[in-house]
Design a protein around this motif. Structure first.
Motif, PDB file in Angstrom:
ATOM      1  N   LEU A  49       0.829  -1.206   0.000  1.00  0.00           N
ATOM      2  CA  LEU A  49       0.000   0.000   0.000  1.00  0.00           C
ATOM      3  C   LEU A  49       0.863   1.256   0.000  1.00  0.00           C
ATOM      4  CD1 LEU A  49      -2.804   1.236   0.077  1.00  0.00           C
ATOM      5  CD2 LEU A  49      -2.772   1.016   2.570  1.00  0.00           C
ATOM      6  N   LEU A  50       1.981   1.216   0.718  1.00  0.00           N
ATOM      7  CA  LEU A  50       2.880   2.372   0.743  1.00  0.00           C
ATOM      8  C   LEU A  50       3.478   2.619  -0.641  1.00  0.00           C
ATOM      9  CD1 LEU A  50       4.316   4.562   2.409  1.00  0.00           C
ATOM     10  CD2 LEU A  50       6.132   2.887   2.868  1.00  0.00           C
ATOM     11  N   GLY A  51       3.943   1.548  -1.278  1.00  0.00           N
ATOM     12  CA  GLY A  51       4.469   1.700  -2.639  1.00  0.00           C
ATOM     13  C   GLY A  51       3.385   2.159  -3.593  1.00  0.00           C
ATOM     14  N   GLY A  52       2.181   1.604  -3.426  1.00  0.00           N
ATOM     15  CA  GLY A  52       1.070   1.988  -4.292  1.00  0.00           C
ATOM     16  C   GLY A  52       0.507   3.358  -3.978  1.00  0.00           C
ATOM     17  N   GLY A  53       0.749   3.864  -2.758  1.00  0.00           N
ATOM     18  CA  GLY A  53       0.229   5.177  -2.394  1.00  0.00           C
ATOM     19  C   GLY A  53       0.713   6.274  -3.320  1.00  0.00           C
ATOM     20  N   TYR A  54       1.958   6.170  -3.740  1.00  0.00           N
ATOM     21  CA  TYR A  54       2.499   7.120  -4.721  1.00  0.00           C
ATOM     22  C   TYR A  54       1.613   7.151  -5.961  1.00  0.00           C
ATOM     23  CZ  TYR A  54       5.783   9.012  -8.189  1.00  0.00           C
ATOM     24  OH  TYR A  54       6.371   9.750  -9.184  1.00  0.00           O
ATOM     25  N   PHE A  55       1.202   5.968  -6.394  1.00  0.00           N
ATOM     26  CA  PHE A  55       0.447   5.868  -7.636  1.00  0.00           C
ATOM     27  C   PHE A  55      -1.025   6.225  -7.454  1.00  0.00           C
ATOM     28  CE2 PHE A  55       4.121   3.031  -7.921  1.00  0.00           C
ATOM     29  CZ  PHE A  55       4.772   3.658  -8.965  1.00  0.00           C
ATOM     30  N   ILE A  56      -1.536   6.163  -6.205  1.00  0.00           N
ATOM     31  CA  ILE A  56      -2.877   6.681  -5.945  1.00  0.00           C
ATOM     32  C   ILE A  56      -2.890   8.179  -6.234  1.00  0.00           C
ATOM     33  CG2 ILE A  56      -4.606   7.159  -4.171  1.00  0.00           C
ATOM     34  CD1 ILE A  56      -3.756   4.602  -2.774  1.00  0.00           C
ATOM     35  N   GLY A  57      -1.921   8.897  -5.641  1.00  0.00           N
ATOM     36  CA  GLY A  57      -1.831  10.331  -5.882  1.00  0.00           C
ATOM     37  C   GLY A  57      -1.562  10.642  -7.341  1.00  0.00           C
ATOM     38  N   PHE A  58      -0.696   9.865  -7.927  1.00  0.00           N
ATOM     39  CA  PHE A  58      -0.336  10.032  -9.333  1.00  0.00           C
ATOM     40  C   PHE A  58      -1.571   9.895 -10.218  1.00  0.00           C
ATOM     41  CE2 PHE A  58       1.456   9.108 -13.391  1.00  0.00           C
ATOM     42  CZ  PHE A  58       2.765   9.585 -13.397  1.00  0.00           C
ATOM     43  N   ALA A  59      -2.321   8.812 -10.014  1.00  0.00           N
ATOM     44  CA  ALA A  59      -3.482   8.541 -10.862  1.00  0.00           C
ATOM     45  C   ALA A  59      -4.587   9.567 -10.660  1.00  0.00           C
ATOM     46  CB  ALA A  59      -4.005   7.129 -10.579  1.00  0.00           C
ATOM     47  N   ALA A  60      -4.739  10.057  -9.424  1.00  0.00           N
ATOM     48  CA  ALA A  60      -5.832  10.985  -9.125  1.00  0.00           C
ATOM     49  C   ALA A  60      -5.744  12.279  -9.918  1.00  0.00           C
ATOM     50  CB  ALA A  60      -5.853  11.288  -7.632  1.00  0.00           C
ATOM     51  N   THR A  61      -4.553  12.647 -10.354  1.00  0.00           N
ATOM     52  CA  THR A  61      -4.375  13.929 -11.041  1.00  0.00           C
ATOM     53  C   THR A  61      -4.311  13.808 -12.561  1.00  0.00           C
ATOM     54  OG1 THR A  61      -1.959  13.736 -10.866  1.00  0.00           O
ATOM     55  CG2 THR A  61      -3.102  14.893  -9.086  1.00  0.00           C
ATOM     56  N   GLN A  62      -4.303  12.601 -13.096  1.00  0.00           N
ATOM     57  CA  GLN A  62      -4.018  12.456 -14.522  1.00  0.00           C
ATOM     58  C   GLN A  62      -5.090  13.059 -15.427  1.00  0.00           C
ATOM     59  OE1 GLN A  62      -0.925  11.217 -15.897  1.00  0.00           O
ATOM     60  NE2 GLN A  62      -0.623  11.805 -13.773  1.00  0.00           N
ATOM     61  N   PHE A 350      -0.465   0.555  -9.150  1.00  0.00           N
ATOM     62  CA  PHE A 350      -1.059   0.486  -7.811  1.00  0.00           C
ATOM     63  C   PHE A 350      -1.733  -0.859  -7.576  1.00  0.00           C
ATOM     64  CE2 PHE A 350      -4.988   0.871  -5.323  1.00  0.00           C
ATOM     65  CZ  PHE A 350      -4.439   1.102  -4.079  1.00  0.00           C
ATOM     66  N   ALA A 351      -2.535  -1.309  -8.559  1.00  0.00           N
ATOM     67  CA  ALA A 351      -3.264  -2.558  -8.390  1.00  0.00           C
ATOM     68  C   ALA A 351      -2.312  -3.738  -8.200  1.00  0.00           C
ATOM     69  CB  ALA A 351      -4.171  -2.797  -9.599  1.00  0.00           C
ATOM     70  N   VAL A 352      -1.228  -3.782  -8.975  1.00  0.00           N
ATOM     71  CA  VAL A 352      -0.287  -4.902  -8.872  1.00  0.00           C
ATOM     72  C   VAL A 352       0.523  -4.797  -7.583  1.00  0.00           C
ATOM     73  CG1 VAL A 352       1.697  -6.033  -9.943  1.00  0.00           C
ATOM     74  CG2 VAL A 352      -0.200  -5.253 -11.361  1.00  0.00           C
ATOM     75  N   GLN A 353       0.987  -3.585  -7.223  1.00  0.00           N
ATOM     76  CA  GLN A 353       1.775  -3.456  -5.985  1.00  0.00           C
ATOM     77  C   GLN A 353       0.961  -3.893  -4.778  1.00  0.00           C
ATOM     78  OE1 GLN A 353       3.541   0.467  -5.643  1.00  0.00           O
ATOM     79  NE2 GLN A 353       5.363  -0.212  -6.711  1.00  0.00           N
ATOM     80  N   TRP A 354      -0.232  -3.348  -4.644  1.00  0.00           N
ATOM     81  CA  TRP A 354      -1.055  -3.695  -3.483  1.00  0.00           C
ATOM     82  C   TRP A 354      -1.580  -5.120  -3.609  1.00  0.00           C
ATOM     83  CZ3 TRP A 354      -6.399  -1.317  -1.805  1.00  0.00           C
ATOM     84  CH2 TRP A 354      -6.607  -1.587  -0.457  1.00  0.00           C
ATOM     85  N   GLY A 355      -1.978  -5.500  -4.846  1.00  0.00           N
ATOM     86  CA  GLY A 355      -2.522  -6.837  -5.046  1.00  0.00           C
ATOM     87  C   GLY A 355      -1.533  -7.937  -4.711  1.00  0.00           C
ATOM     88  N   VAL A 356      -0.281  -7.762  -5.099  1.00  0.00           N
ATOM     89  CA  VAL A 356       0.739  -8.757  -4.763  1.00  0.00           C
ATOM     90  C   VAL A 356       0.910  -8.847  -3.252  1.00  0.00           C
ATOM     91  CG1 VAL A 356       3.215  -9.252  -4.891  1.00  0.00           C
ATOM     92  CG2 VAL A 356       1.956  -8.682  -6.963  1.00  0.00           C
ATOM     93  N   GLY A 357       0.919  -7.692  -2.576  1.00  0.00           N
ATOM     94  CA  GLY A 357       1.019  -7.709  -1.115  1.00  0.00           C
ATOM     95  C   GLY A 357      -0.151  -8.437  -0.462  1.00  0.00           C
ATOM     96  N   LEU A 358      -1.369  -8.178  -0.947  1.00  0.00           N
ATOM     97  CA  LEU A 358      -2.545  -8.859  -0.410  1.00  0.00           C
ATOM     98  C   LEU A 358      -2.472 -10.360  -0.664  1.00  0.00           C
ATOM     99  CD1 LEU A 358      -5.361  -6.357  -1.489  1.00  0.00           C
ATOM    100  CD2 LEU A 358      -4.526  -6.763   0.832  1.00  0.00           C
ATOM    101  N   LEU A 359      -2.018 -10.732  -1.864  1.00  0.00           N
ATOM    102  CA  LEU A 359      -1.909 -12.160  -2.179  1.00  0.00           C
ATOM    103  C   LEU A 359      -0.873 -12.848  -1.305  1.00  0.00           C
ATOM    104  CD1 LEU A 359      -2.114 -12.013  -6.083  1.00  0.00           C
ATOM    105  CD2 LEU A 359      -3.757 -13.136  -4.569  1.00  0.00           C
TER     106      LEU A 359
END
Length: 402
Positions: A49-62, A350-359
Motif C-alpha cells: 500500500l505504501l508503494g502503491g500510495g504514490y500511484f494513488i496520488g499520481f493517478a488521481a491527477t491524470q 497500484f493494483a499490482v503493488q497492493w494486489g501482490v502484497g494482499l496475495l
C-alpha cells in the motif's frame, strides 16, 4: 511549431533533469523497504500500500492534468506540480507513523504526476514524429538513471545520514527543477499552440486506446510495480540477500533498463522505417517477458538480479505504447490522450503493488511458505499479463496515424 535542434536539446535536458529526480523518488521505496519495514513494523500489505500510495496520488491527477496541459502547456503546469512534490518529500521525511508516511507518499505522487506527461505533450507539438519516439525512449532512459541513483547511492547514504535527510535534499533539488523549467521551457502561447479541443470521451472510445489499455494496465504497470517495489523484497526474503546485496541487484537491474531505453531511442526510428512499428514489436516482444517471469517463478530462491533484469528489459517493448497512443490523436488532444493512458498504466502499478502484497498475506493464511507465497502471487500476475497480451493480439490494428 517544431523547435530548432538547439532549442529542442535544451528543452529535453531540462525535462530529463526533472524526470531523473521524479524517478528517484518513485523508486526509492524499493531500496528503503527493509529500513521502513523495521522502523514502522510494516506487513507485506502495508508495504504494498505504501508503494502503491504514490500511484494513488499520481493517478488521481491524470485526468485534470491532461486538460491543463492542453490548455496551459507543460511549463506552467509542471512548475506548479513540482511545488506539491517538494512539500510531499518534506512531509515524508517528518512522518512519525504509517498513516502519515502514506499520506506524504500520496502527496509525492500528486506532485510528480506531470513529470513525464508534460514533456511528452510538448514533444507532440515541438518534435517530428521520429524524434518523438526517440525523445520518449531517452526520457525513460533518464528515469532509469534516476532509479539507478535510488539503489546503491541511497543504500550508501542511509547508514551515514539516515533516510529522512535524503528527502530534505530531494525537496531542495525539486525546487531547482522548478526554476530551470520556468527559465528554459517555452510558454505554450509562444509556439502558436492550437486551442484545446475534444474531450476524454473521445479518448476512452478510441479503438486504439482500448486495444492498448489492458497491456498498459497489467504488463507495463506490473513491470513498474515489480521494479519500484517487489523486486527488493524478493531478493531479500526469497533469494536470501542482505539489504546491501539487494541494493546492488537493483542497481544492476536499473542499469540494464537504462541501456535498454537508450537502445530503443537509438534504433526505434530505424525499426519503424523498416516496418517494425509499435504493434508488431509488442506482439512479438512481449512473450519474452512471460518467459522471463515464468523462469523467475520456477527458479524461486535461485532467481536473482540477473533474472529480474531480463524480465524488466524484455518488458520495455511496452514503453513504445505511450508515444504511439499520443500519435494516434490530433495534437490538440495529445495531453489528454497521454494522461489518460498514463492513468491506465499507473492504476495498474497500484493494483499490482497492493494486489501482490494482499496475495502474499492471503497465501500465508493458507499455510504456504514464504517462498511459495511469493511464487503464487507472481503466478497470478503472470496469468493476468498473458490475458492482456491475448486481448491485444486478437484486436485488429487500428492506429492510422502510426
Amino acid at each position: 511549431m517544431v523547435l530548432s535542434r538547439r532549442d529542442a536539446v535544451l528543452v529535453f535536458l531540462v525535462f530529463a533533469f526533472t524526470y531523473f529526480f521524479a524517478a528517484l523518488v518513485r523508486a526509492v521505496t524499493a531500496t528503503l523497504a527493509p529500513t521502513l519495514t523495521a522502523e514502522f513494523e510494516l506487513h507485506a500489505r502495508d508495504l504494498g500500500l505504501l508503494g502503491g500510495g504514490y500511484f494513488i496520488g499520481f493517478a488521481a491527477t491524470q485526468l485534470p492534468l491532461g486538460r491543463w496541459l492542453d490548455a496551459h502547456g507543460p511549463r506552467n503546469v509542471l512548475v506548479g506540480f513540482l511545488g506539491v512534490a517538494a512539500v510531499g518529500c518534506l512531509a515524508f521525511s517528518l512522518a512519525s507513523d504509517f498513516t502519515y508516511l502514506l499520506a506524504a507518499r500520496v502527496l509525492c505522487g500528486v506532485g510528480l504526476g506531470a513529470c513525464l506527461m508534460a514533456p511528452l505533450t510538448g514533444f507532440r507539438r515541438w518534435l517530428s514524429p521520429q524524434m518523438q519516439l526517440r525523445a520518449n525512449s531517452w526520457m525513460l532512459m533518464t528515469g532509469s538513471l534516476g532509479m539507478v541513483a535510488s539503489t546503491l547511492p541511497v543504500q550508501w547514504l542511509v547508514p551515514r545520514v539516515g533516510w529522512r535527510p535524503v528527502f530534505w535534499v530531494l525537496a531542495a533539488l525539486l525546487v531547482v527543477c522548478m526554476v530551470l523549467i520556468a527559465l528554459r521551457v517555452p510558454r505554450w502561447s509562444e509556439r502558436g499552440a492550437a486551442p484545446a479541443q475534444g474531450s476524454y470521451r473521445e479518448v476512452w472510445r478510441h479503438p486504439y486506446f482500448r486495444r492498448m489499455a489492458p497491456v498498459g494496465f497489467f504488463s507495463y504497470g506490473g513491470m513498474l510495480a515489480m521494479q519500484t517495489l517487489w523486486i527488493g523484497p524478493w531478493l531479500v526474503r526469497v533469494a536470501g540477500h542482505e539489504p546491501l546485496e539487494s541494493a546492488s541487484g537493483l542497481f544492476v537491474i536499473n542499469v540494464s533498463m537504462l541501456v535498454a531505453f537508450w537502445s530503443w531511442g537509438l534504433f526505434n526510428p530505424r525499426l519503424a522505417a523498416s516496418g517494425w512499428n509499435t504493434d508488431r514489436l509488442i506482439t512479438w516482444g512481449m512473450p519474452l517477458s512471460f518467459v522471463a517471469m515464468g523462469a523467475i517463478i520456477t527458479a524461486g530462491p535461485a532467481a536473482g538480479a540477473g533474472a529480474w533484469a531480463f524480465f524488466c528489459v524484455t518488458s520495455t517493448f511496452l514503453s513504445l505504447a505511450q508515444p504511439a497512443v499520443g500519435m494516434a490523436f490530433a495534437p490538440a488532444l495529445a495531453g489528454r490522450a497521454l494522461s489518460a493512458y498514463n492513468l491506465v498504466i499507473f492504476a495498474g502499478v497500484f493494483a499490482v503493488q497492493w494486489g501482490v502484497g494482499l496475495l502474499i498475506d492471503g497465501f500465508e493464511r493458507l499455510g504456504l511458505s514464504e517462498v511459495s507465497r511469493f511464487r503464487a502471487a507472481l503466478a497470478v500476475f503472470l496469468a493476468c499479463s498473458i490475458g492482456a497480451w491475448v486481448f491485444f493480439v486478437r484486436r485488429a490494428p487500428d492506429n492510422p496515424r502510426q
